[in-house]
Motif scaffolding. Structure first.
Motif, PDB file in Angstrom:
ATOM      1  N   TYR A   1      22.185  -1.992 -27.728  1.00 15.63           N
ATOM      2  CA  TYR A   1      22.596  -2.220 -29.117  1.00 15.63           C
ATOM      3  C   TYR A   1      21.818  -3.388 -29.714  1.00 15.63           C
ATOM      4  O   TYR A   1      21.422  -3.354 -30.878  1.00 15.63           O
ATOM      5  N   LEU A   2      21.617  -4.432 -28.922  1.00 16.48           N
ATOM      6  CA  LEU A   2      20.917  -5.616 -29.412  1.00 16.48           C
ATOM      7  C   LEU A   2      19.450  -5.309 -29.729  1.00 16.48           C
ATOM      8  O   LEU A   2      18.907  -5.791 -30.730  1.00 16.48           O
ATOM      9  N   LEU A   3      18.815  -4.492 -28.904  1.00 18.16           N
ATOM     10  CA  LEU A   3      17.419  -4.129 -29.142  1.00 18.16           C
ATOM     11  C   LEU A   3      17.239  -3.307 -30.414  1.00 18.16           C
ATOM     12  O   LEU A   3      16.205  -3.406 -31.082  1.00 18.16           O
ATOM     13  N   PHE A   4      18.243  -2.506 -30.738  1.00 17.45           N
ATOM     14  CA  PHE A   4      18.141  -1.640 -31.911  1.00 17.45           C
ATOM     15  C   PHE A   4      19.011  -2.113 -33.078  1.00 17.45           C
ATOM     16  O   PHE A   4      19.312  -1.350 -33.990  1.00 17.45           O
TER      17      PHE A   4
ATOM     18  N   GLY B   1      29.672  -5.136 -34.134  1.00 14.27           N
ATOM     19  CA  GLY B   1      29.244  -3.972 -33.365  1.00 14.27           C
ATOM     20  C   GLY B   1      27.768  -3.683 -33.470  1.00 14.27           C
ATOM     21  O   GLY B   1      27.177  -3.135 -32.546  1.00 14.27           O
ATOM     22  N   GLY B   2      27.147  -4.057 -34.569  1.00  8.39           N
ATOM     23  CA  GLY B   2      25.716  -3.827 -34.726  1.00  8.39           C
ATOM     24  C   GLY B   2      24.883  -4.610 -33.727  1.00  8.39           C
ATOM     25  O   GLY B   2      23.751  -4.243 -33.431  1.00  8.39           O
ATOM     26  N   PHE B   3      25.433  -5.686 -33.192  1.00  7.29           N
ATOM     27  CA  PHE B   3      24.740  -6.492 -32.186  1.00  7.29           C
ATOM     28  C   PHE B   3      25.221  -6.191 -30.770  1.00  7.29           C
ATOM     29  O   PHE B   3      24.756  -6.802 -29.812  1.00  7.29           O
ATOM     30  N   GLY B   4      26.200  -5.290 -30.627  1.00  2.00           N
ATOM     31  CA  GLY B   4      26.687  -4.901 -29.310  1.00  2.00           C
ATOM     32  C   GLY B   4      27.598  -5.912 -28.645  1.00  2.00           C
ATOM     33  O   GLY B   4      27.815  -5.861 -27.437  1.00  2.00           O
ATOM     34  N   ILE B   5      28.166  -6.831 -29.412  1.00  2.00           N
ATOM     35  CA  ILE B   5      29.018  -7.872 -28.835  1.00  2.00           C
ATOM     36  C   ILE B   5      30.215  -7.270 -28.107  1.00  2.00           C
ATOM     37  O   ILE B   5      30.614  -7.756 -27.048  1.00  2.00           O
TER      38      ILE B   5
END
Length: 116
Positions: free
Chosen positions: A81-84, A63-67
């Motif tokens: 999510y990927l940018l942050f 989830g931290g990478f927005g997958i």
């Protein structure tokens, strides 16, 4: 056989007589037997092929990478999510969203994420 044995995505078989009825039907119109709601099925698949369990696992572990956002078709949020991802905020949100996906009903999941 007078009736086709193929059911559409919004249909199911009666638990008593086996007739094809609407998935949301509470009582079979052919035999009159009350239909019981299926248990919360984590492995259920939406009409567009998205799995609630897969989305929840993606959210919990990646989830931290927005997958999970990419998987569910929310590309804009996935990029956000990927940018942050270098902050901890998307990871915390991913864990929360994963838990929410696990407890979400199948109907709510299909309504929110089940369209193509």
């Amino acid at each position: 056989m007078t009736e086709a044995m193929y059911k559409a995505a919004d249909e199911k078989f009666c638990s008593e007589c086996g007739a094809i009825i609407k998935a949301r039907a509470e009582i079979c119109p052919k035999c009159g037997v009350r239909q019981f709601a299926p248990p919360n099925n984590l492995a259920a698949v939406a009409p567009n092929g998205k799995s609630k369990l897969a989305a929840a696992l993606f959210a919990l572990f990646l989830g931290g990478f927005g997958i999970h956002k990419f998987y569910l078709g929310r590309i804009g949020w996935g990029i956000f999510y990927l940018l942050f991802c270098w902050t901890v905020i998307p990871a915390i949100l991913g864990i929360i969203e994963g838990i929410l996906l696990l407890v979400m009903s199948e109907q709510d999941f299909n309504r929110k994420y089940g369209t193509a």
